[in-house]
Design an enzyme around this catalytic site. Structure first.
Site, PDB file in Angstrom:
ATOM      1  CB  SER A   1      -0.917  -0.129   1.365  1.00  8.90           C
ATOM      2  OG  SER A   1      -0.279  -0.241   2.647  1.00  8.90           O
ATOM      3  CD  GLU A   2       0.138   4.431   1.871  1.00  9.13           C
ATOM      4  OE1 GLU A   2      -0.806   5.160   0.961  1.00  9.13           O
ATOM      5  OE2 GLU A   2       0.864   3.225   3.092  1.00  9.13           O
ATOM      6  CB  THR A   3       7.355   1.868  -1.268  1.00  6.19           C
ATOM      7  OG1 THR A   3       6.954   0.886  -1.294  1.00  6.19           O
ATOM      8  CG2 THR A   3       8.944   1.453  -1.151  1.00  6.19           C
ATOM      9  CG  HIS A  16       1.908   0.471   7.079  1.00 10.60           C
ATOM     10  ND1 HIS A  16       1.158   1.610   6.091  1.00 10.60           N
ATOM     11  CD2 HIS A  16       2.248   0.408   5.804  1.00 10.60           C
ATOM     12  CE1 HIS A  16       0.934   1.064   4.851  1.00 10.60           C
ATOM     13  NE2 HIS A  16       2.056   0.158   5.125  1.00 10.60           N
TER      14      HIS A  16
END
Length: 302
Positions: free
Chosen positions: A54-56, A92
């Site tokens: 979902s994210e980096t 996160h």
């Protein structure tokens, strides 16, 4: 920019961590690029899309510190990319990045300063019982009324009836680094049954500049179960959402659902088979919200 022995740009180091869990099979996976110097937007987006999380997070040592082990101030500029676009802040991936930095090169627990598009986010890493946990401190939050027509459209996209909402937790748009529409389900069964119109919800979220929907069910005085659809990031659902947790903490305090000084426990990811736990701390006299959780490295091939 780092180069290889032939003088060509070297591929950046990409670490994989899961946040808000101690089991790599739980929580929310994030990519962490500890040295993104020299990467342009297209390169960062390509890496995020290839990872598919979902994210980096893409980190570059900042002006305020060297980022080196033993530095009194480990400061980084940080950018966050989903597989589809850049987002202003991601909780996160922040937790994952701080723990990754603490483990990398033996830097160890300590304080970090992350300069994000949303503002400056202090992060502290501490060890307890052999587990590293990171606590981020949000930017100043704000809460807005949600327009009735927008709530109606969100419910339509979700397939929820108005009577399935918990009247004690009214809809609001909450911000603590990113914008989230908070909708509270009246029952655990309603929260568990998530099947929505991806395109319709994405269109609404883009119009309102929302990062996720924060869907909530209150299970106790300080305990909540949450889920976060994330179609604008190209992801059906986010397994554990630190930015939304910070926004929800501000929401709960603003509506006097909890005392001004309180610790909330948010359970997320259970319905996806990736359980995680987010701890939200509110301090009387400090508008900012603290979100804490463990993070562990994802083994190669997992």
């Amino acid at each position: 920019m780092t180069t290889n022995s032939a003088g060509f740009p070297a591929a950046p180091e990409v670490l994989r961590y899961t946040a808000f869990a101690t089991d790599p099979a739980g929580g929310n996976p994030a990519g962490v690029v500890p040295d993104a110097a020299g990467l342009d937007d297209a390169a960062m987006l390509a890496i995020a899309a290839e990872l598919g999380y979902s994210e980096t997070a893409f980190l570059t040592p900042g002006v305020g510190g060297t980022g080196a082990p033993g530095s009194s101030e480990r400061s980084y500029s940080v950018r966050y990319f989903s597989p589809k676009a850049e987002v202003p802040f991601c909780g996160h991936a922040t937790v994952a990045s701080a723990v990754a930095l603490a483990e990398r090169d033996g830097a160890g627990p300590g304080d970090y300063v992350f300069a994000t598009r949303a503002g400056t986010v202090p992060v502290t890493v501490a060890e307890a019982d052999g587990v590293l946990r990171a606590t981020l401190t949000s930017v100043a939050p704000r809460i807005e009324e949600a327009a009735p027509d927008d709530v109606t459209e969100a419910l339509g996209a979700l397939g929820w009836a108005p009577g399935e909402l918990d009247a004690a937790l009214p809809p609001r748009i909450a911000f603590a680094g990113a914008r989230h529409l908070v909708l509270a389900a009246a029952t655990r069964a309603r929260l568990a049954d998530l099947s929505y119109d991806f395109t319709r919800l994405e269109a609404l979220m883009r119009r309102l500049d929302l990062t996720t929907l924060q869907l909530v069910w209150r299970s106790g005085e300080f305990d909540f179960h949450v889920r976060d659809p994330f179609p604008v990031g190209g992801v059906v659902e986010d397994p554990a959402t630190g930015a939304a947790a910070a926004a929800f903490g501000a929401y709960a305090r603003d509506l006097a659902l909890v005392p001004a000084d309180a610790v909330l426990t948010l359970h997320q990811g259970e319905d996806m088979g990736r359980p995680g736990v987010l701890t939200v701390t509110l301090r009387d006299g400090d508008a900012r919200v603290r979100v804490s959780g463990a993070a562990v490295r994802i083994p190669p091939g997992a």
